[in-house]
Design a protein around this motif. Structure first.
Motif, PDB file in Angstrom:
ATOM      1  N   ARG A 302      -1.580  18.508   9.767  1.00  0.00           N
ATOM      2  CA  ARG A 302      -2.568  19.746   9.290  1.00  0.00           C
ATOM      3  C   ARG A 302      -3.429  18.361   8.823  1.00  0.00           C
ATOM      4  O   ARG A 302      -4.687  18.596   8.375  1.00  0.00           O
ATOM      5  CB  ARG A 302      -2.715  20.720   8.662  1.00  0.00           C
ATOM      6  N   CYS A 303      -2.219  18.251   7.593  1.00  0.00           N
ATOM      7  CA  CYS A 303      -3.206  16.975   6.332  1.00  0.00           C
ATOM      8  C   CYS A 303      -3.554  15.024   6.679  1.00  0.00           C
ATOM      9  O   CYS A 303      -4.635  14.909   6.472  1.00  0.00           O
ATOM     10  CB  CYS A 303      -2.666  17.940   5.003  1.00  0.00           C
ATOM     11  N   GLY A 304      -2.832  15.113   7.496  1.00  0.00           N
ATOM     12  CA  GLY A 304      -2.709  13.199   7.981  1.00  0.00           C
ATOM     13  C   GLY A 304      -3.664  13.541   9.369  1.00  0.00           C
ATOM     14  O   GLY A 304      -4.319  12.306   9.429  1.00  0.00           O
ATOM     15  N   ARG A 305      -3.969  14.483  10.281  1.00  0.00           N
ATOM     16  CA  ARG A 305      -4.360  14.104  11.186  1.00  0.00           C
ATOM     17  C   ARG A 305      -5.788  13.862  11.401  1.00  0.00           C
ATOM     18  O   ARG A 305      -5.974  12.344  11.834  1.00  0.00           O
ATOM     19  CB  ARG A 305      -4.861  15.339  12.138  1.00  0.00           C
ATOM     20  N   ASP A 306      -6.848  13.770  10.428  1.00  0.00           N
ATOM     21  CA  ASP A 306      -8.040  13.022  10.494  1.00  0.00           C
ATOM     22  C   ASP A 306      -8.330  11.756   9.301  1.00  0.00           C
ATOM     23  O   ASP A 306      -9.419  11.933   9.403  1.00  0.00           O
ATOM     24  CB  ASP A 306      -8.886  14.180  10.308  1.00  0.00           C
ATOM     25  N   VAL A 307      -6.953  11.387   9.147  1.00  0.00           N
ATOM     26  CA  VAL A 307      -7.288  10.359   7.838  1.00  0.00           C
ATOM     27  C   VAL A 307      -7.137   9.132   8.773  1.00  0.00           C
ATOM     28  O   VAL A 307      -6.058   9.003   9.365  1.00  0.00           O
ATOM     29  CB  VAL A 307      -5.705  10.497   7.338  1.00  0.00           C
ATOM     30  N   ALA A 308      -8.110   8.053   8.452  1.00  0.00           N
ATOM     31  CA  ALA A 308      -7.577   7.039   9.425  1.00  0.00           C
ATOM     32  C   ALA A 308      -6.583   5.924   8.158  1.00  0.00           C
ATOM     33  O   ALA A 308      -7.133   5.857   7.259  1.00  0.00           O
ATOM     34  CB  ALA A 308      -9.653   6.118   8.935  1.00  0.00           C
ATOM     35  N   THR A 309      -5.697   4.669   9.053  1.00  0.00           N
ATOM     36  CA  THR A 309      -5.295   3.644   8.197  1.00  0.00           C
ATOM     37  C   THR A 309      -6.197   3.199   7.423  1.00  0.00           C
ATOM     38  O   THR A 309      -6.890   2.475   8.746  1.00  0.00           O
ATOM     39  CB  THR A 309      -4.126   3.746   9.143  1.00  0.00           C
ATOM     40  N   ILE A 310      -6.010   2.473   6.451  1.00  0.00           N
ATOM     41  CA  ILE A 310      -6.896   1.334   6.281  1.00  0.00           C
ATOM     42  C   ILE A 310      -6.475   0.343   5.744  1.00  0.00           C
ATOM     43  O   ILE A 310      -7.553  -0.466   4.702  1.00  0.00           O
ATOM     44  CB  ILE A 310      -8.336   2.117   5.288  1.00  0.00           C
ATOM     45  N   VAL A 311      -5.031   0.605   5.376  1.00  0.00           N
ATOM     46  CA  VAL A 311      -4.613  -0.724   4.590  1.00  0.00           C
ATOM     47  C   VAL A 311      -3.965  -1.243   4.934  1.00  0.00           C
ATOM     48  O   VAL A 311      -3.389  -1.375   6.109  1.00  0.00           O
ATOM     49  CB  VAL A 311      -3.476   0.236   3.242  1.00  0.00           C
ATOM     50  N   ASN A 312      -4.623  -2.647   5.700  1.00  0.00           N
ATOM     51  CA  ASN A 312      -4.016  -3.061   6.158  1.00  0.00           C
ATOM     52  C   ASN A 312      -2.796  -4.158   6.111  1.00  0.00           C
ATOM     53  O   ASN A 312      -2.898  -5.948   5.911  1.00  0.00           O
ATOM     54  CB  ASN A 312      -5.475  -3.881   6.254  1.00  0.00           C
ATOM     55  N   LEU A 313      -1.863  -3.181   5.545  1.00  0.00           N
ATOM     56  CA  LEU A 313      -0.553  -4.440   5.914  1.00  0.00           C
ATOM     57  C   LEU A 313       0.525  -3.661   6.707  1.00  0.00           C
ATOM     58  O   LEU A 313       0.574  -2.629   7.386  1.00  0.00           O
ATOM     59  CB  LEU A 313       0.052  -3.469   4.302  1.00  0.00           C
ATOM     60  N   MET A 314       1.337  -4.921   6.858  1.00  0.00           N
ATOM     61  CA  MET A 314       3.044  -4.511   7.668  1.00  0.00           C
ATOM     62  C   MET A 314       3.425  -3.454   7.293  1.00  0.00           C
ATOM     63  O   MET A 314       3.665  -3.190   6.200  1.00  0.00           O
ATOM     64  CB  MET A 314       3.314  -5.906   7.426  1.00  0.00           C
ATOM     65  N   PRO A 315       4.225  -2.663   7.993  1.00  0.00           N
ATOM     66  CA  PRO A 315       4.419  -3.359   9.320  1.00  0.00           C
ATOM     67  C   PRO A 315       3.058  -2.452  10.696  1.00  0.00           C
ATOM     68  O   PRO A 315       2.584  -3.388  11.904  1.00  0.00           O
ATOM     69  CB  PRO A 315       5.021  -2.620  10.357  1.00  0.00           C
ATOM     70  N   SER A 316       2.185  -1.989  10.027  1.00  0.00           N
ATOM     71  CA  SER A 316       1.230  -1.180  10.922  1.00  0.00           C
ATOM     72  C   SER A 316      -0.035  -2.828  10.990  1.00  0.00           C
ATOM     73  O   SER A 316      -0.824  -2.610  12.015  1.00  0.00           O
ATOM     74  CB  SER A 316      -0.306   0.087  10.521  1.00  0.00           C
ATOM     75  N   GLY A 317      -0.348  -3.080  10.075  1.00  0.00           N
ATOM     76  CA  GLY A 317      -1.765  -4.324  10.302  1.00  0.00           C
ATOM     77  C   GLY A 317      -1.057  -5.675   9.471  1.00  0.00           C
ATOM     78  O   GLY A 317       0.299  -5.939   9.861  1.00  0.00           O
ATOM     79  N   LYS A 318      -1.767  -6.759   8.916  1.00  0.00           N
ATOM     80  CA  LYS A 318      -1.559  -8.286   8.786  1.00  0.00           C
ATOM     81  C   LYS A 318      -1.225  -8.570   7.439  1.00  0.00           C
ATOM     82  O   LYS A 318      -0.634  -9.914   7.069  1.00  0.00           O
ATOM     83  CB  LYS A 318      -2.629  -8.358   8.945  1.00  0.00           C
ATOM     84  N   TYR A 319      -1.682  -7.932   5.953  1.00  0.00           N
ATOM     85  CA  TYR A 319      -0.838  -8.321   5.129  1.00  0.00           C
ATOM     86  C   TYR A 319       0.343  -7.700   4.257  1.00  0.00           C
ATOM     87  O   TYR A 319       0.182  -7.296   5.350  1.00  0.00           O
ATOM     88  CB  TYR A 319      -2.342  -8.001   4.146  1.00  0.00           C
ATOM     89  N   LEU A 320      -0.031  -8.343   3.289  1.00  0.00           N
ATOM     90  CA  LEU A 320       1.629  -7.422   2.277  1.00  0.00           C
ATOM     91  C   LEU A 320       0.943  -7.208   0.824  1.00  0.00           C
ATOM     92  O   LEU A 320      -0.317  -6.879   0.801  1.00  0.00           O
ATOM     93  CB  LEU A 320       2.567  -8.725   1.944  1.00  0.00           C
TER      94      LEU A 320
END
Ligand code: FES
Length: 580
Positions: A302-320
């Motif tokens: 319920r709480c997380g469903r509409d939250v966008a992932t905005i932190v561009n970190l591994m493993p989902s993204g690029k940075y550390l």
């Protein structure tokens, strides 16, 4: 925010040991004086336990004794009396069969260390994955004023000019070796580049996630999570936290004042925004259970469903984590959530201020690391909670780490009865499997492994990797490292070893995964499933004694946090009888 500070001065619990002129007081003080403490330190000032998870065998926390010195300096400065207490330290990369089996044992031991000793407040010195939740669980059950100080992440790793993330590249490189894209010698060369400094994993793995959860819950000072372990500001944070805990004791600002439902909802949304680990689900459910809060898997969806992932970190993204810190760290993320109406701004923190007061003026210094909403990694970054006849009590999947094209998928099951069966079969050239299949792993849950190991992100068969395929749907009752990625369904409950439907999946069954509709379905008739379940018998030997027995007999399901049933709830910190 309704907190009203207690009056000061007043008598603290440590005075039950150290106050007065009785024989027992002399006994307790006298022995402490063999360490050279002057008499006036026992005059009623707050005694602060620095609960230190340092261990040479918990390398992620190997620098915490140095950090403890800075905490002590802060406690002295604020007029407290610091005492450093070594506590149970379960290293993620060392403990067998899995550190998770010892999270609850650590929480049990630490709770009693807090309650049974003259401690008025605690600084929880943590870092590696399980150390953070185990100490938070102990603090919640004693409800003594407590503040988290994490050891901080390692500096960025680099190998041949490329960023190397803890864990994330271990999985990537090992699959590259299996696929013939990297030599074993290169893999060995990369080893040292993964761990350049003291600290915890530098990806948004479980350690960084739990540090972020502690901060989002309000249990750490603002900005704590991302400061690298070796940055001088990490030591400043430790010293400031030492100062702060003394005032928290004077004010009687306790975990139960901070760990409210609003705080947990803030943390759940934060986890979505940072692309945090699925392990946070289990740990937050367990911590909430210690303060008697009704937090459920459904709250996660319920709480997380509409939250966008905005932190561009591994493993989902690029940075550390190092770049996350330079960009402004978690306060920037909390501010974003607040601006988007996704933060309970009035939630109280250890500072005595609301979370919004702490973050309202922060600035994002790098919009490629903390992304604007229109460039989010995914618009639905929370943890997806799946249900269906294969997971009546729920299962979880991290959409930001999954492959878009597999989020809706129907495939033939290839079943591994346990981790040994998987290891024996996975690279058998005769294994009947292709990339459309669904890999199913059983008996790796809280009771089954035992301890719920991080094996849910099963490596793909070499013959499929060699085709250039990097992801397949995988389903298990296990966990997955926060540094891992893939279309991986985890924490399936009830687990196979408890007789859940996962136990009766067979090779060749068809399975449907439908993440948008939160569905996980085994395509057999109700009658067939009922018949299979009726014929199921536990297949694994049970330990007959020792902690493994206690764990297996009392551990609850992943859907409620996998705590031991008799440890749930807050027992406070009443001063017990004296021993003399
Ligand atoms: Fe300890 Fe990752 S293994 S923090």
């Amino acid at each position: 925010m309704t907190f009203k500070p207690a009056t000061w001065p007043r008598k603290l619990r440590s005075q039950e040991w150290y106050g007065g002129t009785s024989r027992d007081a002399i006994y307790h003080r006298g022995w402490m004086k063999n360490q050279g403490y002057p008499h006036d330190l026992f005059d009623g000032r707050p005694v602060i336990g620095i609960l230190n998870t340092w261990s040479d065998l918990t390398p992620c926390n190997g620098h915490l004794r140095e950090l403890a010195e800075k905490v002590k300096a802060g406690v002295w400065e604020a007029g407290g009396f610091p005492v450093e207490v070594p506590v149970f330290s379960a290293s993620e990369n060392t403990f067998r069969p899995t550190a998770m089996m010892f999270r609850n044992l650590a929480a049990l031991a630490i709770e009693e260390q807090m309650r049974g000793q003259p401690i008025d407040g605690a600084v929880l010195l943590v870092g590696c994955d399980k150390t953070t939740p185990s100490l938070l669980m102990a603090a919640a059950s004693t409800d003594l004023p407590s503040i988290i100080v994490t050891g901080g992440p390692m500096l960025n790793g680099y190998f041949r000019g490329e960023r190397v993330g803890s864990g994330t590249h271990l999985w990537k490189f090992s699959e590259a070796v299996k696929a013939g894209e990297m030599t074993q010698a290169e893999f060995l060369e990369a080893e040292q580049s993964m761990s350049r400094s003291s600290g915890s994993c530098n990806t948004m793995g479980t350690a960084s996630t739990m540090a972020s959860m502690a901060e989002a819950l309000g249990m750490a000072l603002s900005g704590n999570a991302a400061i690298p372990a070796v940055d001088s500001r990490r030591r400043v944070m430790a010293q400031l936290s030492g100062r702060r805990i003394v005032q928290m004791v004077k004010d009687d600002l306790k975990p139960s004042d901070i760990l409210t439902k609003k705080a947990f909802e803030n943390a759940i949304r934060t986890n979505g925004a940072i692309g945090g680990s699925t392990n946070a689900v289990i740990h937050l459910l367990a911590i909430a259970g210690r303060v008697g809060l009704d937090l459920t898997l459904d709250d996660w969806d319920r709480c997380g469903r509409d939250v966008a992932t905005i932190v561009n970190l591994m493993p989902s993204g690029k940075y550390l984590m190092e770049e996350f810190f330079y960009a402004g760290g978690l306060p920037v993320v909390l501010k974003r959530l607040g601006e988007g109406g996704q933060l309970h701004k009035d939630a109280l923190t250890v500072s005595g201020q609301s979370v919004w007061d702490e973050v309202r003026d922060v600035v994002n210094h790098n919009e490629d690391v903390i992304l604007p909403l229109d460039k989010a990694l995914t618009r639905q970054g929370g943890i997806a909670v799946l249900r269906g006849n294969l997971a009546p009590l729920g299962a979880v999947l991290k959409p930001s780490a999954a492959s878009e094209h597999l989020l809706t998928h129907r495939g033939r099951a290839v079943v591994f009865e346990d981790i040994d069966h998987y290891k024996a079969r996975i690279d058998d050239p005769d294994l009947d499997i292709d990339e459309t299949c669904v890999m199913v792993l059983k008996n790796c849950g809280p009771k089954g492994y035992p301890g719920m190991a991080e094996v849910g992100n099963m490596g793909l068969p070499a013959k499929i990797l060699k085709k250039g395929v990097t992801d397949m749907v995988r389903i298990s009752d296990a966990r997955m490292s926060g540094t891992a990625y893939g279309t991986v369904v985890l924490h399936t409950a009830p687990e196979a070893a408890a007789g859940g439907p996962l136990a009766v999946v067979r090779d060749g069954d068809m399975i449907e995964l439908d993440v948008p509709n939160r569905r996980l379905h085994l395509d057999v008739s109700e009658a067939e499933l009922a018949a299979r379940l009726a014929g199921w018998t536990p297949g694994h030997e049970r330990p007959e004694s020792g902690y493994a027995w206690l764990h297996q007999a009392h551990v609850e399901g992943a859907d409620t946090g996998a705590d031991l049933d008799f440890l749930k709830g807050c027992r406070g910190a009443p001063v017990g009888k004296d021993s003399h």
